[in-house]
Design a protein around this motif. Structure first.
Motif: not given
Length: 729
Positions: A94-116
Motif C-alpha cells: 500500500g505504498s504511495i511509491l511504485e517502481e519506475h525505470r528500475d528506481l522508485l517514484a511517487v504514484k501518479p495522482g498523489f500530491k504534497f502541500h506545505f504549510f507554515s
C-alpha cells in the motif's frame, strides 16, 4: 488553501499532544506540516514539526548525532524524509511509491502541500508594514518594516542597517540564521525553501533511489497580507524564470494560528517532530539538538539522538535499502554477506565511539597535562572493558597491539625469550597444532628453519577435527617453553579443547615446579571465538589470549591478554615505553575506544547473539539440504563448534567455481585450490580435519553474523541452489 490550514491546525491541536508544546501565554513557536493529497482528493498530514533555536557553529557535531538546524521547516522536512523512507520500506504494502525505470517514484495522482504558521526566516520575513496599522510618526522610522535576524553571507551584499526601510537594503540576498549568541552556519529557511523547490524535498539519500525529485504542489503561509510580496520575492521572483516550478502555488492565509508570535512571549525551547510511520504518528521532542530528557550518562549514545539527525537517519536508510527485495539499480546491489569469520562491519555504536574519541581524546596519553590525562583515562576505560569481556579482573593484563598477528607473535616471542633467558644453552621447544592460522604457523616454521626452536605439530583427530588432549600432553618435554593452540578454527568452526588442555597443564606445571623445571605458558588465539561463544581466561586456564577487534564488530586493532606471573612479556619494539613498557608506540586512542565499545557490546549481548547465530546457521543448513541434494554439512557430527559457521561441501562441484557463478550475489570464502603436479586439492586444514580431497575441493565456508536476516539466508540458499543444481543437470 484554507483546507490545508484547517488540516494543519487540527493535526497540531489533536495529534501532537501536550508534551513539548509552547506554554500558553508564555511561549510561541513556528509550526510546519506536509499534507498528502490522495488520488481521490482526501488529505492528511504525514509530517510535521515545530521550531526551536539552532545550534551555533561551535556546537555542531562532526558525526551528525545532533540536530543542528531545529527550525520548523527543517524538522518538518526531515520528518517527511522518514515518511517517504517508510513508504520505501513497505513498497509492496500500500505504498504511495511504485517502481519506475528500475528506481522508485511517487504514484501518479498523489500530491504534497506545505504549510507554515509563519513567514520563513530570512528574505521572506522582510516586509513593509501596513501603514494604517503602524505606530505614530515619531516611531515609524524604526518600526515601519518587519526585520529578520538572518545575516547576509560574508563577502556578499550587506544591509545598510539604517532607519526604517533603509535597515534591510540587500533584498534577495542569501542569508544565514542568527542563532542566539553563537552565530549559526545554517541557511535561512527562505533560502532552504528555494533550494528544496529546485532540488526536491526528498533529500540527497532518497534522491539516489527515486527517479525524480519530490516537489510540493503548493506552499501555504499564515501571515499578514504585507508579507505576500516578500514571500513571493524570496521564493519566486528573485530568481526570475530559472525556477523549475514557475506555476508553484504560493498562498497567504489569515495569520490566526495557535501559539503564534506575540509581544511578551518567548520562543519555545522544544521542537516537536512528528511523522507517519506504519500509518501511525510517531512523535519525539528535541531540545538543544538532542532528545528531550536525555541525562548526561547517555549524551553520546543512541538514546540521546533524534531519529531525524543525520547519523540516525542515515543508519535507518541503510537498513531499509538492505531489506529491499529488489534494490534499485542506482544503488549497487548489496551482496548477501556470509563471511563474518573473515571480518565484521563495525557496529554503529563502535563507529560513534571512535568518532567521538577523535574529537575528545586527541591528546597524547603519555602527557601529564589535562588533554593527555583525558586520553589516558579513555584508554583505561577501554582496557577495563576488554578485560571484562574475557573474564579478567585485572585490566593491567591487557596490552593493546595492532591486531591478531602482532598479538600472536608477541606471545610466542615472549615465551621463547623468557625460556632462553633462564636457559641460555638449551633450545626452546614449542607445541602447536597442525591446523593453526598462518599468523601462528608461519613464525614458528621460520624460527624452526633458523634453528631458534624445536617444534612439534600435534595432529587433530580426523574423525572430529579437534585435538586429543592426551596427544598434546604426550609431546611435552623438559625444554617445552610454550603450548599455543587456537580456540576455534576459522575454516571448520570446530572448538578445540582449550579448557581441558589448560586444566591438565596446570597440574603438570605444579609437578614441574616441585622438580625445579620451568613453567610452560599456554597461549590461545581466540580471534574466531570472541563474540560467538563465552571466553573466560580463568575458565580456560590460559596465560596468553589473542583478541582481534574486527572479528566482533570492532576496529582492526587487537590486544593480548597476559596473566600476571606466568604470561611474561618481552617487547617486540623498543621506544617510548607505552603500554606499561610492553609495547612501544603512541596508542591509537580512537581505535582503542572503538575496541572497548565493541567489548561492551559483546558483554551486553552475547547470549542473544549466540541464539541468533545458531538459529540462522541451522536455518541455512536446513534450507540448503532441502534444495541442494549434493550438500554435505562437513562437521554436522561435531557438537562443539561455533554457532555461526557452516563448512558446506557440494559434491561434484568446486567451491570457488560455485561462488564465481553466483555472480556476486553471495560473499563467502573458500580456501583457494592449490595444484601439486597438476592435481587439484582442497584446503590443507580441511584435509587434515578428515575431509577427502573431493569434499575439500567442493567446500564453501558460510559464516553468519549478528545482523544476518532470515530473508538473506533464503536468498543465499536460492542462489546456491540455482548454481549447484544447474551444474548437475
Amino acid at each position: 488553501m484554507a483546507e490545508v490550514k484547517n488540516d494543519a491546525v487540527e493535526f497540531f491541536e489533536k495529534k501532537l499532544g501536550k508534551n513539548g508544546k509552547p506554554r500558553k501565554g508564555q511561549e510561541w513557536t513556528v509550526f510546519c506540516a506536509i499534507i498528502l493529497e490522495a488520488v481521490n482528493g482526501s488529505k492528511r498530514v504525514v509530517a510535521a514539526g515545530t521550531g526551536s533555536k539552532c545550534l551555533g557553529s561551535t556546537e555542531i557535531s562532526m558525526n551528525g548525532e545532533l540536530l543542528h538546524d531545529s527550525h520548523a521547516e527543517v524538522t518538518c522536512k526531515r520528518a517527511f524524509h522518514r515518511f517517504i523512507l517508510d513508504q520505501v520500506r513497505n513498497i509492496t504494502e500500500g505504498s504511495i511509491l511504485e517502481e519506475h525505470r528500475d528506481l522508485l517514484a511517487v504514484k501518479p495522482g498523489f500530491k504534497f502541500h506545505f504549510f507554515s504558521s509563519h513567514p520563513p526566516c530570512g528574505d521572506g520575513s522582510i516586509a513593509v508594514k501596513d501603514q494604517a496599522n503602524s505606530e505614530p510618526d515619531s516611531k515609524r522610522l524604526k518600526l515601519d518594516v518587519h526585520r529578520t535576524g538572518a545575516k547576509c553571507l560574508k563577502g556578499d551584499a550587506e544591509d545598510g542597517l539604517g532607519l526604517g526601510l533603509n535597515y534591510h537594503t540587500a533584498l534577495g540576498a542569501i542569508r544565514t540564521k542568527p542563532g542566539r549568541g553563537d552565530p549559526t552556519s545554517s541557511l535561512s529557511c527562505s533560502d532552504k525553501l528555494v533550494k528544496w523547490n529546485f532540488l526536491g524535498w526528498q533529500g540527497s539519500l532518497l534522491a539516489a533511489i527515486l527517479s525524480g525529485p519530490i516537489r510540493m504542489t503548493s506552499l501555504t503561509f499564515c501571515a499578514d497580507p504585507c508579507f505576500e510580496p516578500s514571500i513571493r520575492r524570496a521564493l519566486q521572483t528573485r530568481f526570475g524564470a530559472e525556477l523549475p516550478q514557475p506555476d508553484l502555488c504560493i498562498q497567504i492565509v489569515p495569520s490566526e494560528f495557535p501559539c503564534q508570535k506575540e509581544d511578551g512571549l518567548v520562543p519555545s525551547p522544544c521542537s516537536i517532530i512528528a511523522c507517519v510511520i506504519k500509518r501511525e504518528v510517531q512523535i519525539e521532542i528535541s531540545v538543544d539538538g538532542r532528545k528531550q530528557g536525555c541525562i548526561k550518562k547517555y549524551l553520546h549514545t543512541s538514546r540521546a539522538r533524534n531519529k531525524i539527525c543525520r547519523l540516525s537517519y542515515s543508519q535507518e536508510f541503510v537498513e531499509v535499502i538492505r531489506g529491499l527485495r529488489k534494490p534499485p539499480q542506482d544503488i549497487q546491489e548489496m551482496a548477501i554477506y556470509l563471511d563474518y569469520n573473515a571480518t565484521c562491519p563495525m557496529d554503529p555504536e563502535v563507529i560513534e565511539a571512535i568518532q567521538r574519541s577523535c574529537i575528545e581524546d586527541w591528546g597524547n596519553p603519555s602527557s601529564s597535562y589535562q588533554t593527555g590525562r583525558k586520553a589516558k583515562s579513555a584508554l583505561d576505560k577501554a582496557r577495563q572493558s576488554v578485560a571484562k569481556m574475557i573474564g579478567s579482573n585485572d585490566p593491567s593484563q591487557i596490552t593493546f597491539v595492532s591486531g591478531g598477528t602482532e598479538a600472536n607473535h608477541l606471545a610466542m616471542h615472549s615465551s621463547i625469550e623468557h625460556f632462553k633467558k633462564a636457559n641460555p644453552t638449551v633450545k626452546p621447544h614449542v607445541i602447536t597444532s597442525n591446523i593453526e592460522h598462518v599468523a601462528t604457523d608461519l613464525p614458528l616454521r621460520k624460527w624452526l628453519a633458523q634453528g631458534v626452536i624445536e617444534l612439534t605439530l600435534v595432529e587433530v583427530c580426523r574423525k572430529k577435527g579437534s585435538l586429543n588432549v592426551e596427544d598434546v600432553m604426550a609431546e611435552i618435554k623438559s625444554n617445552t617453553c610454550l603450548i599455543t593452540i587456537m580456540l576455534a578454527n576459522n575454516e571448520t568452526g570446530i572448538i578445540q579443547p582449550i579448557k581441558e588442555i589448560g586444566d591438565r597443564l596446570q597440574v603438570i606445571n605444579g609437578d614441574r615446579q616441585t622438580q625445579g623445571q620451568n613453567q610452560i605458558p599456554f597461549h590461545t588465539d581466540a580471534a574466531q571465538a570472541i563474540g560467538k561463544i563465552p571466553v573466560d581466561v580463568d575458565i580456560l586456564n590460559v596465560d596468553y589470549l589473542t583478541i582481534v577487534g574486527h572479528k566482533f564488530y570492532g576496529p582492526r586493532i587487537g590486544a593480548l591478554y597476559h596473566r600476571q606471573g606466568t604470561g611474561t612479556i618481552y617487547p617486540l619494539f623498543l621506544g617510548g615505553g607505552q603500554e606499561q613498557g610492553l609495547r612501544a608506540g603512541t596508542e591509537n586512542t580512537p581505535m582503542i575506544m572503538g575496541l572497548g565499545k565493541a567489548a561492551d557490546l559483546v558483554v551486553a549481548g552475547l547470549d542473544k547473539d549466540m541464539d541468533h547465530l545458531r538459529l540462522r546457521r541451522d536455518h541455512l543448513i536446513a534450507v540448503l539440504q532441502k534444495s541442494c541434494l549434493t550438500l554435505s554439512d562437513n562437521f554436522a557430527h561435531v557438537e562443539n563448534r561455533l554457532p555461526n559457521t557452516l563448512s558446506a561441501s557440494f559434491g561434484g562441484c568446486i567451491g570457488h567455481d560455485i561462488l564465481t557463478k553466483c555472480q556476486g550475489q553471495i560473499e563467502a570464502s573458500t580456501t583457494a585450490a592449490c595444484h601439486s603436479h597438476g592435481i587439484a586439492s582442497g584446503s590443507p586444514v580441511l584435509l587434515k580435519s578428515g575431509l577427502d580431497p573431493e569434499a575439500a575441493l567442493g567446500t564453501i565456508r558460510l559464516s553468519v553474523g549478528r545482523h544476518t536476516t532470515q530473508e538473506e539466508i533464503e536468498k543465499a540458499a536460492m542462489a546456491l541452489k540455482d548454481v549447484v543444481n544447474k551444474d548437475h543437470q
